[in-house]
Motif scaffolding. Structure first.
Motif, mmCIF file in Angstrom:
data_model
loop_
_atom_site.group_PDB
_atom_site.id
_atom_site.type_symbol
_atom_site.label_atom_id
_atom_site.label_comp_id
_atom_site.label_asym_id
_atom_site.label_seq_id
_atom_site.Cartn_x
_atom_site.Cartn_y
_atom_site.Cartn_z
ATOM 1 N N GLY A 30 0.808 -1.218 0.000
ATOM 2 C CA GLY A 30 0.000 0.000 0.000
ATOM 3 C C GLY A 30 0.835 1.259 0.000
ATOM 4 N N VAL A 31 1.892 1.273 0.811
ATOM 5 C CA VAL A 31 2.783 2.431 0.848
ATOM 6 C C VAL A 31 3.497 2.587 -0.489
ATOM 7 N N ALA A 32 3.943 1.474 -1.063
ATOM 8 C CA ALA A 32 4.633 1.526 -2.358
ATOM 9 C C ALA A 32 3.723 2.109 -3.436
ATOM 10 N N ALA A 33 2.464 1.719 -3.428
ATOM 11 C CA ALA A 33 1.517 2.246 -4.420
ATOM 12 C C ALA A 33 1.298 3.741 -4.227
ATOM 13 N N ALA A 34 1.219 4.173 -2.956
ATOM 14 C CA ALA A 34 1.014 5.600 -2.687
ATOM 15 C C ALA A 34 2.208 6.419 -3.143
ATOM 16 N N ILE A 35 3.408 5.899 -2.914
ATOM 17 C CA ILE A 35 4.623 6.612 -3.295
ATOM 18 C C ILE A 35 4.729 6.712 -4.816
ATOM 19 N N ALA A 36 4.354 5.645 -5.498
ATOM 20 C CA ALA A 36 4.450 5.625 -6.955
ATOM 21 C C ALA A 36 3.575 6.707 -7.590
ATOM 22 N N ALA A 37 2.540 7.122 -6.870
ATOM 23 C CA ALA A 37 1.620 8.122 -7.419
ATOM 24 C C ALA A 37 2.118 9.557 -7.223
ATOM 25 N N HIS A 85 8.629 11.350 5.772
ATOM 26 C CA HIS A 85 9.402 11.673 6.976
ATOM 27 C C HIS A 85 8.446 12.171 8.073
ATOM 28 N N PRO A 86 7.440 11.373 8.404
ATOM 29 C CA PRO A 86 6.475 11.827 9.412
ATOM 30 C C PRO A 86 7.094 11.871 10.808
ATOM 31 N N ILE A 87 6.496 12.683 11.640
ATOM 32 C CA ILE A 87 6.848 12.753 13.060
ATOM 33 C C ILE A 87 5.701 12.100 13.820
ATOM 34 N N LYS A 99 8.346 12.620 23.781
ATOM 35 C CA LYS A 99 8.794 11.451 23.040
ATOM 36 C C LYS A 99 8.147 11.451 21.666
ATOM 37 N N TRP A 100 8.966 11.416 20.618
ATOM 38 C CA TRP A 100 8.505 11.408 19.241
ATOM 39 C C TRP A 100 9.302 10.381 18.463
ATOM 40 N N PHE A 101 8.737 9.874 17.386
ATOM 41 C CA PHE A 101 9.482 9.039 16.441
ATOM 42 C C PHE A 101 9.688 9.847 15.155
ATOM 43 N N TYR A 102 10.919 9.964 14.733
ATOM 44 C CA TYR A 102 11.246 10.637 13.477
ATOM 45 C C TYR A 102 11.653 9.565 12.464
ATOM 46 N N PHE A 103 10.935 9.497 11.370
ATOM 47 C CA PHE A 103 11.220 8.482 10.353
ATOM 48 C C PHE A 103 12.232 9.001 9.336
ATOM 49 N N ARG A 104 13.235 8.179 9.066
ATOM 50 C CA ARG A 104 14.175 8.489 7.984
ATOM 51 C C ARG A 104 13.548 8.191 6.628
ATOM 52 N N ASP A 105 12.705 7.122 6.611
ATOM 53 C CA ASP A 105 12.039 6.740 5.361
ATOM 54 C C ASP A 105 10.845 5.855 5.707
ATOM 55 N N PHE A 106 9.661 6.437 5.680
ATOM 56 C CA PHE A 106 8.449 5.701 6.041
ATOM 57 C C PHE A 106 8.190 4.533 5.097
ATOM 58 N N GLU A 127 12.296 -0.240 8.969
ATOM 59 C CA GLU A 127 12.228 0.897 9.889
ATOM 60 C C GLU A 127 10.858 0.981 10.547
ATOM 61 N N ARG A 128 9.797 0.722 9.770
ATOM 62 C CA ARG A 128 8.456 0.734 10.362
ATOM 63 C C ARG A 128 8.334 -0.360 11.427
ATOM 64 N N ILE A 129 8.906 -1.527 11.169
ATOM 65 C CA ILE A 129 8.851 -2.613 12.145
ATOM 66 C C ILE A 129 9.635 -2.232 13.401
ATOM 67 N N GLU A 130 10.808 -1.644 13.221
ATOM 68 C CA GLU A 130 11.617 -1.214 14.365
ATOM 69 C C GLU A 130 10.848 -0.209 15.221
ATOM 70 N N ARG A 131 10.213 0.757 14.568
ATOM 71 C CA ARG A 131 9.440 1.756 15.310
ATOM 72 C C ARG A 131 8.206 1.122 15.986
ATOM 73 N N GLY A 132 7.609 0.150 15.316
ATOM 74 C CA GLY A 132 6.467 -0.527 15.912
ATOM 75 C C GLY A 132 6.839 -1.261 17.185
ATOM 76 N N LEU A 133 7.993 -1.909 17.185
ATOM 77 C CA LEU A 133 8.464 -2.608 18.384
ATOM 78 C C LEU A 133 8.767 -1.611 19.497
#
Length: 290
Positions: free
Chosen positions: A183-190, A202-204, A214-221, A226-232
């Protein structure tokens, strides 16, 4: 709807996929339309309660849905930033907010599918997870994790902290790899605007139960690992905060009605009853038109 089978029922392998598809169809009806994120939060919370509070993945998923609604929508955090940045150019502002709306719609599509898949996986394994060929329908690692949840629930047991975390990780990895990544790949392709692509990727992230500052800063959503690491990390913060607070803090998003917090089981029962009624009406219309 179709969740009355005995939890230890066994079926031949050629029937199992049909049963899974039936649960998935039920989940689709319950999940509602793309804009009905509060419905999906109610469904996810119901699964958490039904599991005897062992399937914590659903509570993190509920926070993810509510955060996304507050962040990616045109009236949310990112939308206000874009509007402020381009306040001097109405045409440019409208263009960029249009791109954001397209991305937020793609996010809602993913969110809805996560809810549907989670519902189908949960109820299929609850009723048919012990079937010899169940892993032909649900990936083996996820099947094992959900079977442990159902075994504990049936015996009124609480999984240990380590077991709960493992169940979360297997559920979250499956969600991210099977449902979210495409789903993310399809959104990015558009995307056809580098600036908006950068902002969306790069959401916060701040869930309402996070500690102060406490915030999470994404290098690449778009990066699944990276999403799995942030989820844990989000799970670890939830466990530290306490699951009652994780539930209560959903109030801070301002999207869920008081009835959801007062009686979540009754709230879900009403949602389910409404969905069943709507499905029945739709079927009667279909038979009349045929």
């Amino acid at each position: 709807m179709g969740t009355n089978q005995h939890p230890r029922d066994h079926l031949e392998s050629h029937d199992l996929q049909q049963r899974y598809d039936a649960f998935k169809a039920e989940g689709e009806v319950l999940a509602g339309g793309l804009l009905e994120i509060p419905r999906r939060v109610s469904i996810l919370t119901h699964m958490y309660a039904d599991s005897g509070r062992n399937h914590a993945f659903t509570q993190i998923a509920a926070h993810g849905a509510l955060w996304g609604l507050a962040y990616f929508e045109s009236g949310g955090t990112l939308g206000r930033l874009v509007a402020k940045r381009y306040f001097y150019n109405r045409r440019e502002k409208a263009f960029r907010l249009g791109i954001l709306r397209e991305f937020s719609e793609a996010f809602r599509v993913v969110n809805r599918q996560v809810c549907i898949d989670s519902y189908a996986n949960y109820y299929f394994t609850k009723h048919f997870g012990d079937s010899p060929d169940a892993e032909t329908v649900v990936p083996a690692a996820l099947l094992d994790a959900l079977n442990r949840v159902h075994h504990a629930s049936r015996n009124e047991l609480q999984l240990t902290s380590e077991e709960k975390r493992d169940v979360f990780e297997q559920s979250f990895r499956n969600e991210q790899e099977v449902t979210v990544a495409p789903g993310v790949a399809a959104a990015i392709a558009a995307f056809d605007c580098p600036i908006m692509a950068w902002l969306c990727l790069h959401p916060i992230v701040r869930f309402s139960y996070f500690p102060a500052l406490k915030w999470f800063y994404f290098r690449d959503f778009a990066n699944t690992e990276e999403r799995i690491e942030r989820g844990l990390q989000a799970y670890a913060l939830a466990q530290r905060s306490g699951w009652d607070r994780v539930f209560d803090s959903m109030r801070y998003y301002g999207q869920m009605p008081d009835a959801f917090f007062d009686e979540p089981h009754k709230h879900f029962a009403g949602l389910r009853s409404d969905a069943a009624r709507a499905a029945k009406v739709a079927m009667s219309w279909g038979s009349e038109s045929a």
